[in-house]
Design an enzyme around this catalytic site. Sequence first.
Site, PDB file in Angstrom:
ATOM      1  CG  HIS A 145      -1.895   0.984   1.410  1.00  0.00           C
ATOM      2  ND1 HIS A 145      -1.626   2.279   1.775  1.00  0.00           N
ATOM      3  CD2 HIS A 145      -3.239   0.915   1.255  1.00  0.00           C
ATOM      4  CE1 HIS A 145      -2.757   2.961   1.840  1.00  0.00           C
ATOM      5  NE2 HIS A 145      -3.751   2.163   1.520  1.00  0.00           N
TER       6      HIS A 145
ATOM      7  CG  ASP B 123       0.767  -2.260   6.330  1.00  0.00           C
ATOM      8  OD1 ASP B 123      -0.157  -2.272   7.171  1.00  0.00           O
ATOM      9  OD2 ASP B 123       0.666  -1.717   5.218  1.00  0.00           O
TER      10      ASP B 123
ATOM     11  CD  GLN C 164      -6.655  -4.542   4.130  1.00  0.00           C
ATOM     12  OE1 GLN C 164      -7.600  -5.256   4.455  1.00  0.00           O
ATOM     13  NE2 GLN C 164      -6.833  -3.274   3.768  1.00  0.00           N
TER      14      GLN C 164
ATOM     15  CE  LYS D 144      -7.095  -0.192   6.342  1.00  0.00           C
ATOM     16  NZ  LYS D 144      -7.794   0.229   5.140  1.00  0.00           N
TER      17      LYS D 144
ATOM     18  CB  CYS E  88      -3.605   3.287  -1.626  1.00  0.00           C
ATOM     19  SG  CYS E  88      -4.801   4.560  -1.345  1.00  0.00           S
TER      20      CYS E  88
HETATM   21  N1  PLP Z   1      -1.600  -0.669   4.717  1.00  0.00           N
HETATM   22  C1  PLP Z   1      -2.519  -1.418   4.103  1.00  0.00           C
HETATM   23  C2  PLP Z   1      -2.167  -2.800   3.638  1.00  0.00           C
HETATM   24  C3  PLP Z   1      -3.813  -0.919   3.910  1.00  0.00           C
HETATM   25  O1  PLP Z   1      -4.726  -1.656   3.281  1.00  0.00           O
HETATM   26  C4  PLP Z   1      -4.102   0.396   4.359  1.00  0.00           C
HETATM   27  C5  PLP Z   1      -5.433   0.986   4.120  1.00  0.00           C
HETATM   28  O2  PLP Z   1      -6.177   0.571   3.263  1.00  0.00           O
HETATM   29  C6  PLP Z   1      -3.097   1.112   5.008  1.00  0.00           C
HETATM   30  C7  PLP Z   1      -1.861   0.555   5.171  1.00  0.00           C
HETATM   31  C8  PLP Z   1      -3.347   2.504   5.504  1.00  0.00           C
HETATM   32  O3  PLP Z   1      -4.299   2.507   6.517  1.00  0.00           O
HETATM   33  P1  PLP Z   1      -4.864   3.898   7.059  1.00  0.00           P
HETATM   34  O4  PLP Z   1      -5.386   4.639   5.874  1.00  0.00           O
HETATM   35  O5  PLP Z   1      -5.939   3.487   8.012  1.00  0.00           O
HETATM   36  O6  PLP Z   1      -3.731   4.609   7.727  1.00  0.00           O
END
Ligand code: PLP
Length: 405
Positions: free
Chosen positions: A118, A194, A197, A220, A360
Site C-alpha cells: 500500500h 504492516d 489487513q 479496519k 493505493c
Molecule cells: N496498509 C494497508 C495494507 C492498507 O490496506 C491500508 C489501508 O487501506 C493502510 C496501510 C493505511 O491505513 P490507514 O489509511 O488506516 O492509515
Amino acid sequence: MQAEFWRDFPILQEQIQGEPLVYLDNAATSQKPQMVLDALNQYYRTSNANVHRGVHSLAERATIAYEIARDKVADFIGANRKEIIFTKGATAGLNIVATWAERLLKPGDEVLISIMEHHANLIPWQQVCQRTGAKLVYVYLKDGQLDLADLKTKLNANTKFVSIAHVSNVLGCVNPVKEIADLAHQVGAYLVLDAAQSVGHIALNVADLACDFMVFSGHKMYAPTGIGVLYGRKSLLEQLPPVEFGGEMIASVSEQDASWAELPYKFEAGTPPIAEAIGLGAAIDYLNQIGLSKVTAHEANLIAYLLPKLQQIDGLTLYGPKDRQNRLGVFSFNLEGLHPHDVATALDYQGIAVRAGHHCAQPLMTYLGTNATVRASLACYNTKADCDRLISGIQATKEFFNGLI
Ligand code: PLP
C-alpha cells in the site's frame, strides 16, 4: 451453520437503492458493532475529559479508560503496554518508523519492500531513501503472491529495513512474516510489519511474528477512525527519539531544553484520540467475546465458498493466489471489457458496496498490467447470502453491459 455476527452491526440494516445492504468494502474500513457505538456514547456521556492532566474525577475516569484500552491492545497482540503507541492509523505509524529509519540510513544501505505494498508502506520509504541516498529495493510476485525466492536473493548485508504487508489489500495473500523476519534478522535488518489487513481477521502475536515494529488501524477492525497502533520492541523504542513534541510527552522542560517521559508517553504528543482509543478497546472486547479464532474460521468458510464461484465466472480475471491457502477475504478482479468503476456502480445499484480503483497500490497495478480493479472484501458479519448476492450482482452487471454493447 451461518454465523450471525451481522446482527451486532446496526448499519447493516440499511437499505441501499431499495435493496438490503451487502457491505463488501471491509478492506477500506469495517462497520462498527453496537458495543463500540455504546462505548463511545458512554465515554462522552459519563467520562469525557483530557487524559493525564487533571486531578478531577472525570480526568481520572478518562485516563483510566484510555490506559485500559492500551492494556487491551497489548494483550491482543502479545505485547508489553509500554510498547503500544497510539497513533492516527497505520499510515501515521509507518511514517514514524520511516522517520526513525532516516537517522540510521546512509548511501549504499537498502530498504526492502514488496511490489504489493500500500502507498502507506511505500511512499514514506521512497522519501527516506531519496533523502538519505539509500536504495529502495522491491520483491516481486510469483503465482499471485510474494516470491520468497526473490526476497532471499535481494536480502543482503546492506539491507537495513524490510517493510512488508502481512496481507495484501489487493491480492489477499498472507505473507510468511515469521520466515521473512528470521531472514531479515540474519542480515541484521529490522522487520516492519504492516498489519492493516490482517488485524481483526487472524491472530497477531508480535513474538510469534518476530517483528520489530508493527502498525495497524483501528477502523479496519470494527473500531472508530482516527486511532491506530504502532508497536515497537521495547529495547528499540527506548533508544528512539520522539517524533512530535508538546503536551505530556515530557519529563521536564526548561527554557532551552526538555527531557522525555517514559515509554510509551514520549511518543504521544498532544491530546490523544481518547474516545477513539476507548472505542478500539471496545472493538477488542467484541472480538474477544466472539473469539477471534471463530471469526477466522467463519471468514475461511466464506473464502472457500466465494473463491471458486468467482473463478467460474466467464470473463472474470481474479488477482492473487489461485487457491484458498494463504488467502484472506480480499478479492480483486476485473470483468472483461468493463471499467471497474462501472462495475462498482452497477453493483451499488443492487445494494452491494465494493471498492474500485488502484487501492493505493499503483506500482502493483502497473505490475499487474491494469489501472484499477474491483475489490470485494469480507468481514466477520458477511454471510454466504452476501457472497451469493455478489455473484448474482456480477452476473447481472455483465448482462446489463452486454445488452448495451
Ligand atoms: N496498509 C494497508 C495494507 C492498507 O490496506 C491500508 C489501508 O487501506 C493502510 C496501510 C493505511 O491505513 P490507514 O489509511 O488506516 O492509515
